[in-house]
Design a protein around this motif. Structure first.
Motif, PDB file in Angstrom:
ATOM      1  N   ALA A 185       0.821  -1.212   0.000  1.00 33.42           N
ATOM      2  CA  ALA A 185       0.000   0.000   0.000  1.00 33.42           C
ATOM      3  C   ALA A 185       0.856   1.264   0.000  1.00 33.42           C
ATOM      4  O   ALA A 185       0.636   2.176  -0.797  1.00 33.42           O
TER       5      ALA A 185
ATOM      6  N   GLU B 100      -0.484   2.565  -3.335  1.00 29.12           N
ATOM      7  CA  GLU B 100      -1.891   2.936  -3.191  1.00 29.12           C
ATOM      8  C   GLU B 100      -2.186   4.419  -3.418  1.00 29.12           C
ATOM      9  O   GLU B 100      -3.121   4.779  -4.139  1.00 29.12           O
TER      10      GLU B 100
ATOM     11  N   TYR C 218      -7.233   0.294  -9.225  1.00 28.95           N
ATOM     12  CA  TYR C 218      -7.096  -1.130  -8.899  1.00 28.95           C
ATOM     13  C   TYR C 218      -7.832  -2.060  -9.870  1.00 28.95           C
ATOM     14  O   TYR C 218      -7.357  -3.157 -10.153  1.00 28.95           O
TER      15      TYR C 218
ATOM     16  N   ILE D 116      -2.444  -4.044   3.500  1.00 29.38           N
ATOM     17  CA  ILE D 116      -3.519  -3.154   3.939  1.00 29.38           C
ATOM     18  C   ILE D 116      -2.873  -2.023   4.716  1.00 29.38           C
ATOM     19  O   ILE D 116      -1.949  -2.240   5.505  1.00 29.38           O
TER      20      ILE D 116
ATOM     21  N   ARG E 123      -5.891   3.255   7.173  1.00 25.61           N
ATOM     22  CA  ARG E 123      -7.147   3.326   6.419  1.00 25.61           C
ATOM     23  C   ARG E 123      -8.251   2.611   7.215  1.00 25.61           C
ATOM     24  O   ARG E 123      -9.430   2.888   7.061  1.00 25.61           O
TER      25      ARG E 123
ATOM     26  N   TYR F  93     -13.338  -0.314   1.107  1.00 29.07           N
ATOM     27  CA  TYR F  93     -12.386  -0.163  -0.003  1.00 29.07           C
ATOM     28  C   TYR F  93     -11.676  -1.504  -0.273  1.00 29.07           C
ATOM     29  O   TYR F  93     -11.646  -2.000  -1.403  1.00 29.07           O
ATOM     30  N   TYR F  94     -11.119  -2.100   0.776  1.00 33.17           N
ATOM     31  CA  TYR F  94     -10.388  -3.363   0.551  1.00 33.17           C
ATOM     32  C   TYR F  94     -11.331  -4.497   0.158  1.00 33.17           C
ATOM     33  O   TYR F  94     -10.951  -5.399  -0.577  1.00 33.17           O
TER      34      TYR F  94
ATOM     35  N   VAL G 175     -11.571  -4.346  -3.420  1.00 42.71           N
ATOM     36  CA  VAL G 175     -10.358  -4.879  -4.047  1.00 42.71           C
ATOM     37  C   VAL G 175     -10.415  -6.419  -4.049  1.00 42.71           C
ATOM     38  O   VAL G 175     -10.158  -7.076  -5.062  1.00 42.71           O
TER      39      VAL G 175
ATOM     40  N   VAL H 110      -2.243 -11.299   1.980  1.00 50.69           N
ATOM     41  CA  VAL H 110      -2.311  -9.965   2.576  1.00 50.69           C
ATOM     42  C   VAL H 110      -1.240  -9.732   3.636  1.00 50.69           C
ATOM     43  O   VAL H 110      -1.153 -10.479   4.622  1.00 50.69           O
TER      44      VAL H 110
ATOM     45  N   LEU I 153      -9.858  -7.227  10.389  1.00 51.86           N
ATOM     46  CA  LEU I 153      -9.517  -7.771   9.062  1.00 51.86           C
ATOM     47  C   LEU I 153      -9.991  -9.217   8.906  1.00 51.86           C
ATOM     48  O   LEU I 153     -10.596  -9.591   7.898  1.00 51.86           O
TER      49      LEU I 153
ATOM     50  N   TYR J  32     -12.920  -9.852   6.127  1.00 47.84           N
ATOM     51  CA  TYR J  32     -12.503 -10.458   4.857  1.00 47.84           C
ATOM     52  C   TYR J  32     -12.479 -11.987   4.916  1.00 47.84           C
ATOM     53  O   TYR J  32     -11.792 -12.637   4.119  1.00 47.84           O
TER      54      TYR J  32
END
Ligand code: BG6
Length: 477
Positions: free
Chosen positions: A15, A19, A68, A87, A91, A108-109, A112, A125, A159, A163
């Motif tokens: 990132a 990023e 992205y 990551i 953010r 946002y992620y 992605v 990640v 996270l 995710y």
């Protein structure tokens, strides 16, 4: 042909170097946003305040934040099975110690990861890639403070849950051994110097540095446990900057010096994270250097219960060590040594050594006996555009030789999971902050001074790597 069918071919970015999206979408600044650009001769500088008249390359990066979809589509064209990306902590938790996370950052992620899933690209990640919320550095003294462990674990918890359906592979800290190497006080530990200073300058005492590292070990171990609790399919790796050090001569003192350097710079972190305890040689080093770190009763148990599932590392080069005064020095990827007369160097003086990769793969696999992954490797070089094309045969040559070395290591029994060459799309150089030090299969029109259209152009290596993946490493021509 040794590459297993499920071999994870891909590429890697981070990132803070790609990023951009500085302080947008609810994010705040990280320590990485306080480094101005430098070059081979001028060190990057850390500044306490963001000075409008200075250029901070991370603020735009290559604007992956907005590009992205386009970039992932190009990775998919090459046939990537995996993309290593990081990551940005600030953010998700802009200050690092916020009560609740920033929903916009989480979303946002998620976008992605959804984009990656569309192409069946497995994300790998990195949770912390030289990217500490600035507030944590300023208020708590960075990783010197034990408080950061809980902030980090809370961040991981967000996270792992957010995710859960998208990410199975995690790395806790990028190149965690940059602390035992002595290069990462500011960027990896968030220990800020009194005055604005060069990025790699020490800003901590030895005790403070190893205290910070101890806290990162604990945070990493706790994250491993948590990842397994949240999803038993999660696989978590350590990430070590490989420090292949050869003795310059067969003088026994050189042999011993190489062993000591490998132990401290490199194996210390792998040993703690893979075995779950500090090796004895570190205790001796601490004693001899008056290093004292504070530990708590439960620390041993935490380390023991949080060993990683796989060992990942970056590999660019090797170096030599000599106990003789007159040896000629060389440097690269945050290590210093003596130059090796048998090796060529990149334009940035990094010694190119595919055999060193073979050597290192054998070394770490035999030491830890867990799956291994190369999550960074590549040639930082200057590319020329000729009639709209980039003929980067030098990059292909570098990568080809390193893939041969991997092939040989697998043949030798090494359980190698995958390969994600660094900067698969051009991005900002970490050590110099330059754009002209390029690693990518994809060229990004951006210059050292921040000018450029950000247009993406495929290099010759793009189609070459596509073929490598298509043939599972069989066609390297
Ligand atoms: C590794 C880092 O040390 O080397 C990356 O994990 C970095 O962040 C890479 O970019 C290459 O180094 P540089 O200085 O050429 O960008």
């Amino acid at each position: 042909m040794p590459f297993p069918n499920d071999f994870m071919w891909g590429g890697a970015i981070a990132a803070n170097q790609s990023e951009g999206g500085f302080c947008s979408g609810g994010a705040l600044d990280s320590v990485a946003d306080h480094f101005v650009a430098g070059d081979l001769k001028t060190p990057r500088y850390f500044t306490h305040t963001i000075d409008e008249n200075k250029y901070y390359p991370s603020h735009i990066g290559i604007d992956f934040f907005h590009h992205y979809k386009e970039d992932i589509a190009m990775f998919a064209q090459m046939g990537f099975k995996t993309l290593r990306l990081s990551i940005s902590w600030s953010r998700i938790f802009p200050h690092g110690d916020d009560e609740s996370p920033n929903e916009e950052g989480i979303q946002y992620y998620l976008s992605v990861f959804k984009e990656l899933k569309k192409y069946n690209i497995e994300p790998l990640v990195t949770i912390s890639h030289y990217d500490i919320p600035y507030h944590l550095a300023e208020k708590y003294g960075g990783w010197k403070s034990r408080k950061l462990i809980n902030f980090y674990v809370k961040y991981c918890d967000v996270l792992f849950h957010a995710y859960k359906d998208y990410v199975r592979y995690w790395l806790t800290f990028n190149e965690i051994n940059v602390l035992s190497n002595g290069y990462g006080d500011i960027m990896a530990a968030g220990i800020l110097p009194q005055e604005d200073t060069a990025m790699f300058m020490p800003s901590a005492t030895l005790s403070e540095r190893f205290q910070a590292l101890h806290h990162q070990f604990l945070a990493s171990a706790k994250a491993v446990r948590l990842a397994h609790e949240v999803n038993s399919e999660n696989k978590v790796g350590c990430m070590i900057a490989s420090t292949v050090v050869y003795p310059f001569s067969c003088h026994p003192k050189d042999i011993v010096a190489a062993q000591e350097k490998m132990n401290l710079s490199n194996f210390l972190c792998g040993d703690v994270q893979c075995r779950g305890y500090y090796p004895d040689y570190v205790k001796t080093y601490f004693r001899k250097n008056d290093i004292e770190i504070k530990t708590e009763k439960e620390d041993e148990k935490i380390l023991k219960e949080g060993t990683v599932d796989f060992y990942s590392f970056s590999y660019y080069m090797s170096s030599c060590i000599s106990t003789q005064q007159d040896a000629k020095s060389s440097a690269g990827n945050m290590s210093e040594g003596v130059s090796n007369p048998y090796l060529e160097t990149s334009d940035w003086g990094w010694q190119i050594d595919p055999d060193g990769l073979y050597y290192y793969l054998n070394e770490v696999y035999n030491r830890y006996q867990i799956p291994v992954m190369i999550v960074e490797n590549g040639l930082g070089a200057i590319d020329q555009i000729v009639d709209g094309q980039i003929h980067d045969s030098y990059r292909i040559d570098y990568l080809r030789k390193h893939i041969y070395a991997m092939d040989k290591a697998i043949d030798n029994g090494v359980d190698l999971m995958g390969y994600t060459p660094w900067g698969c799309i051009d991005l900002v150089s970490l050590s110099t902050g330059e754009m002209k030090k390029r690693y990518g299969f994809i060229y990004v029109d951006r210059n050292n001074d921040g000018t450029g259209s950000l247009k993406r152009i495929k290099k010759d290596s793009f189609n070459w790597y596509k073929k490598v993946i298509e043939t599972n490493g069989e066609d390297l021509d």
